[in-house]
Design a protein around this motif. Structure first.
Motif, short mmCIF file in Angstrom:
data_model
loop_
_atom_site.label_atom_id
_atom_site.label_comp_id
_atom_site.label_asym_id
_atom_site.label_seq_id
_atom_site.Cartn_x
_atom_site.Cartn_y
_atom_site.Cartn_z
N LEU A 172 0.83 -1.19 0.00
CA LEU A 172 0.00 0.00 0.00
C LEU A 172 0.87 1.25 0.00
N SER A 173 0.51 2.19 -0.84
CA SER A 173 1.19 3.49 -0.83
C SER A 173 0.77 4.27 0.40
N ALA A 174 1.46 5.38 0.66
CA ALA A 174 1.09 6.23 1.79
C ALA A 174 -0.34 6.72 1.63
N HIS A 175 -0.73 7.12 0.42
CA HIS A 175 -2.09 7.60 0.20
C HIS A 175 -3.11 6.50 0.44
N GLU A 176 -2.83 5.28 -0.05
CA GLU A 176 -3.75 4.16 0.16
C GLU A 176 -3.88 3.82 1.64
N ALA A 177 -2.77 3.91 2.38
CA ALA A 177 -2.81 3.64 3.81
C ALA A 177 -3.63 4.69 4.54
#
Length: 266
Positions: A172-177
């Motif tokens: 997961l990317s930071a945005h997805e997290a």
């Protein structure tokens, strides 16, 4: 006012009267943990907990990555590097984290993998740089969730989002997290500016009433009424981790990973 402890794998420093910074300091191995790291983090947290003027603890990692999981120290041999030693050290740290009375913040950049990811569910505020990514490749290594994540992640993110991490091992990317509810916020400045921003937040919180912060945190804990459930989840995970590490297929997968045949891309 006691001086910060001198630890083998973590740097401890005061950043203001009310805030301290704990920095994982094994950047050559991307701050991956071995039993000593668990013990050092426990000691650093206990020191900050017992300092009356400290109100907030910030945790980050030196170098390119926050924490790339667990270091395969068992290949080094010695009683201090067995799976039993690792579980014991992790359990001792978990006992401190579960009832920690002060605010714990994280400043995450680069890799947050395995234990580097699951530890975050015990923190209060989690800020990530845009470079951060999150992954728990447990099933691919033949092991099971740890750090209370089998309970904490589904509670925070919902079952299906949590299973993207815990079962599918997705990155997961930071945005997805952030969208998924794992972290507090994402920052897009340079890495140095990002850490500075988190430290300024900590310094500001460090000027608040320590008793009010402690009571507010306890109120959120009491409202969720899950301390015992979290403890039980940790016990179940420890039991199953020992079972899985004794399995032959897990030994083969871990040996391949340690030997570089199945390394995660960081």
């Amino acid at each position: 006012m006691a001086p910060p402890p001198e630890l083998k794998t973590i740097l401890c420093e005061r950043i203001s009267d009310g805030a301290v910074l704990l920095s994982y300091n094994t950047p050559k191995r991307s701050n991956a943990f071995d039993p000593q790291n668990y013990l050092d983090l426990k000691e650093g947290l206990v020191w900050a907990r017992d300092e009356p003027d400290v109100k907030v603890v910030v945790i980050t990692g030196k170098g390119k990555h926050y924490c790339a999981g667990q270091y395969p120290s068992r290949a080094m041999g010695g009683a201090e590097n067995t799976i039993d030693a690792e579980v014991a050290a992790g359990s001792a740290l978990s006992a401190v984290l579960t009832s920690y009375p002060k605010v714990i913040m994280a400043a995450v950049h680069g890799a947050s993998i395995g234990w580097g990811c699951t530890q975050l569910s015990s923190f209060d505020l989690i800020y990530a740089h845009q470079s951060a990514f999150f992954q728990t490749p447990f099933a691919s290594l033949g092991i099971v969730p740890e750090g209370g994540s089998s309970y904490n992640f589904p509670k925070a993110m919902g079952k299906v989002r949590a299973n993207a991490l815990l079962l599918a091992g997705e990155r997961l990317s930071a945005h997805e997290a952030w969208v998924g509810g794992l972290i507090t916020g994402v920052e897009t400045d340079t890495a140095d500016a990002f850490l500075g921003m988190v430290l300024e937040k900590a310094k500001r919180i460090g000027t608040f009433s320590g008793e009010a912060l402690k009571m507010a945190k306890q109120l959120t804990v009491d409202a969720s009424n899950d301390v015992e459930v979290r403890r039980q989840a940790g016990e179940r995970e420890s039991r199953d981790i020992l079972i899985r590490f004794a399995a032959e297929d897990t030994k083969e997968r871990m040996a391949a990973f340690s030997g570089g045949k199945a390394k995660s891309k960081i």
